[in-house]
Design an enzyme around this catalytic site. Structure first.
Site, PDB file in Angstrom:
ATOM      1  N   GLU A 290      85.952 -78.783 -94.950  1.00  0.00           N
ATOM      2  CA  GLU A 290      87.022 -77.750 -95.754  1.00  0.00           C
ATOM      3  C   GLU A 290      86.882 -77.830 -97.278  1.00  0.00           C
ATOM      4  O   GLU A 290      88.849 -78.111 -98.098  1.00  0.00           O
ATOM      5  CB  GLU A 290      88.067 -76.597 -95.278  1.00  0.00           C
ATOM      6  CG  GLU A 290      87.743 -76.143 -94.299  1.00  0.00           C
ATOM      7  CD  GLU A 290      89.134 -75.488 -93.753  1.00  0.00           C
ATOM      8  OE1 GLU A 290      90.010 -75.460 -94.238  1.00  0.00           O
ATOM      9  OE2 GLU A 290      88.822 -74.591 -92.873  1.00  0.00           O
TER      10      GLU A 290
ATOM     11  N   GLU B 203      85.917 -75.237 -85.860  1.00  0.00           N
ATOM     12  CA  GLU B 203      86.922 -74.883 -85.471  1.00  0.00           C
ATOM     13  C   GLU B 203      87.434 -73.540 -84.650  1.00  0.00           C
ATOM     14  O   GLU B 203      86.963 -72.461 -85.466  1.00  0.00           O
ATOM     15  CB  GLU B 203      87.666 -75.199 -86.514  1.00  0.00           C
ATOM     16  CG  GLU B 203      88.533 -76.692 -86.668  1.00  0.00           C
ATOM     17  CD  GLU B 203      89.288 -76.775 -88.370  1.00  0.00           C
ATOM     18  OE1 GLU B 203      90.218 -76.096 -87.965  1.00  0.00           O
ATOM     19  OE2 GLU B 203      89.470 -77.830 -88.809  1.00  0.00           O
TER      20      GLU B 203
HETATM   21  C1  GCO Z   1      91.621 -76.401 -91.963  1.00  0.00           C
HETATM   22  C2  GCO Z   1      91.647 -77.138 -90.861  1.00  0.00           C
HETATM   23  C3  GCO Z   1      92.567 -77.679 -89.461  1.00  0.00           C
HETATM   24  C4  GCO Z   1      93.645 -76.900 -89.524  1.00  0.00           C
HETATM   25  C5  GCO Z   1      93.152 -75.531 -88.799  1.00  0.00           C
HETATM   26  C6  GCO Z   1      94.440 -74.792 -88.704  1.00  0.00           C
HETATM   27  O1  GCO Z   1      91.345 -75.561 -91.672  1.00  0.00           O
HETATM   28  O2  GCO Z   1      93.347 -76.135 -92.138  1.00  0.00           O
HETATM   29  O3  GCO Z   1      90.790 -77.877 -91.132  1.00  0.00           O
HETATM   30  O4  GCO Z   1      93.373 -79.310 -90.478  1.00  0.00           O
HETATM   31  O5  GCO Z   1      94.874 -77.082 -89.193  1.00  0.00           O
HETATM   32  O6  GCO Z   1      92.478 -75.088 -89.026  1.00  0.00           O
HETATM   33  O7  GCO Z   1      95.637 -74.620 -89.819  1.00  0.00           O
END
Ligand code: GCO
Length: 448
Positions: A163, A354
């Site tokens: 990201e 995720e």
């Molecule tokens: C993001 C990250 C994770 C976060 C998860 C929850 O997308 O911010 O990859 O590290 O912890 O997404 O917010």
């Protein structure tokens, strides 16, 4: 119909969020350490010096994964654990730690998926300009080569950056994440380009030096969704997903078009022409070399439809809408639409790297964690994921965020994202009901 037989069921974490193990003999400082020390930046002045203490509890955590039956573990490597100063001298203790993790995973038949960079930039490189210094892509290349020399004889799955839209936009524009800067658009455009070059150089280094044929992923979040009721609404949602907000670095398309199509979105080149950084003649070639998967982090999304004048209408959130503990709307439809839109645009196989939810979980009076919300959340989101696969979208795997309750960046430990509850005072783990459900889904290979 269930999921494909070779579907990858995994769990995700990131180094800074779970490891702890932050003694100066264990790892160097990262930009997030200094951010945590800055008053007012992280909820409750929480820090991640111990966090879930994954660093000292590897055996237990891998055993939990094995008991749950997960097939893959996505974790990130802490750059300052490998190179305390970001470049130069290698910290063999850091190499040993990940060696042990990889060994434990493989001995339990769990495949490692390694994220090269999940936000914990070495502090020593931050003071040299971090993501706004064009040398950052060379620094990360040096670090990636060490990962190849050390781990690529056993690890084949590599994720370059997690990201950039967050670590660049939140880190350098809104200031909500480390290093907390509020920079000009010109600097943002430079940081975006540096991040893209970093991705390209990581991918190139992996291809050139991996000892086993690698599979490479780039991961971003794609916060778009819709309940389209007509083709026009679908088109509006699609347009919205791939258009640029004024905060251009927060969009996904500004990264995925260069990586998968070999050029910036036309809208970016037109609207922001006057602030674009100098680009080398080979830059796009480096950025867009072939990789294997698009990784998507999916949590929520806006409802979008076409407005009466043919524009894009983003619907207001209705009062009392379903939301998780951190206020993100529950929008399982994003699992269908965001994946579909990305697949249509790029034709790349997808990994959902995720998905999950933050909850206010606690240990109930019977000693268990009955997280009914997360159970329903998993069922809802996976049903839409299954629908997407049945409609022909090439999605190869799903990684639940997260294995463990952990340090949620600027929100500290305010809420919990894990399938496994962590007592942050004692480190004790308790598998939540959602963990048990996820385990059943994995073994059934369909939503149950
Ligand atoms: C993001 C990250 C994770 C976060 C998860 C929850 O997308 O911010 O990859 O590290 O912890 O997404 O917010």
């Amino acid at each position: 119909m269930g999921f494909p037989t070779d579907f990858i069921w995994g769990v995700s974490t990131a180094s800074f969020q779970v490891e702890g193990g932050s003694d100066s003999s264990d790892r160097g400082l990262s930009v997030w350490d200094s951010f945590c020390e800055t008053p007012g930046k992280v909820f409750g002045s929480h820090h991640a010096r111990i966090s879930a203490d994954h660093y000292h509890r590897l055996d237990e955590d891998v055993k939990i994964m094995a008991d749950l039956g997960v097939k893959a573990y996505r974790f990130s490597i802490s750059w300052p654990r490998i190179l305390m100063d970001g470049t130069g001298r290698i910290n063999t203790k850091g190499i040993d730690f990940y060696d042990r993790l990889i060994h434990l995973l493989l001995s339990h038949s769990i495949e490692p998926y390694i994220t090269v960079f999940h936000w914990d930039l070495p502090y020593a490189l931050h003071v040299r300009g971090g993501w706004t210094n064009p040398s950052v892509s060379d620094w990360i290349e040096e670090y990636t080569k060490i990962l190849m020399d050390s781990f690529s004889d056993r690890v084949t799955q590599w994720i370059t950056l997690n990201e950039p839209q967050c670590f660049i936009n939140e880190g350098y524009k809104t200031g909500q994440h480390a290093p907390g800067h509020t920079s000009s658009d010109r600097e943002m455009a430079l940081a975006v380009h540096n991040a893209l070059l970093a991705h390209g150089k990581i991918a190139r280094t992996i291809r050139q030096h991996a000892k086993k044929t690698p599979r490479i992923t780039f991961t971003q979040s794609t916060p778009m969704s819709s309940i389209p009721s007509s083709d026009k609404d679908i088109d509006a949602a699609r347009r919205r997903q791939f258009s640029l907000p004024d905060a251009f670095a927060s969009s996904g398309v500004i990264y995925t078009d260069p990586i998968f199509k070999g050029h910036y979105p036309e809208e970016y080149l037109l609207r922001f022409e006057s602030i674009l950084p100098k680009m080398g003649s080979d830059d796009m070639k480096i950025i867009s070399q072939p990789i294997d998967y698009l990784g998507i982090n999916l949590y929520s999304g806006d409802f979008v439809s076409e407005s009466p004048d043919g524009g894009i209408l983003v619907h207001d959130r209705v009062p009392g809408h379903a939301k998780t503990a951190n206020g993100w709307p529950v929008r399982p439809e994003c699992m269908y639409w965001a994946n579909r839109f990305c697949y249509e645009r790029y034709g790349m196989p997808i990994l959902v790297t995720e998905n999950g939810m933050s909850g206010n979980d606690w240990i109930h009076s019977d000693g268990k964690v009955h997280d009914h919300d997360r159970i329903d959340h998993i069922r809802l989101y996976l049903s839409f994921l299954q629908q997407a696969i049945e409609d022909g979208i090439d999605i190869r795997g799903y990684f639940h965020w997260s294995l463990l309750d952990n340090f949620e960046w600027a929100r500290g430990y305010f809420e919990r994202f894990g399938l496994v509850y962590v007592d942050f005072l004692t480190g004790e783990r308790t598998i939540k009901d959602s963990g048990i459900l996820y385990s059943k889904i994995i073994s059934a290979n369909h939503v149950c």
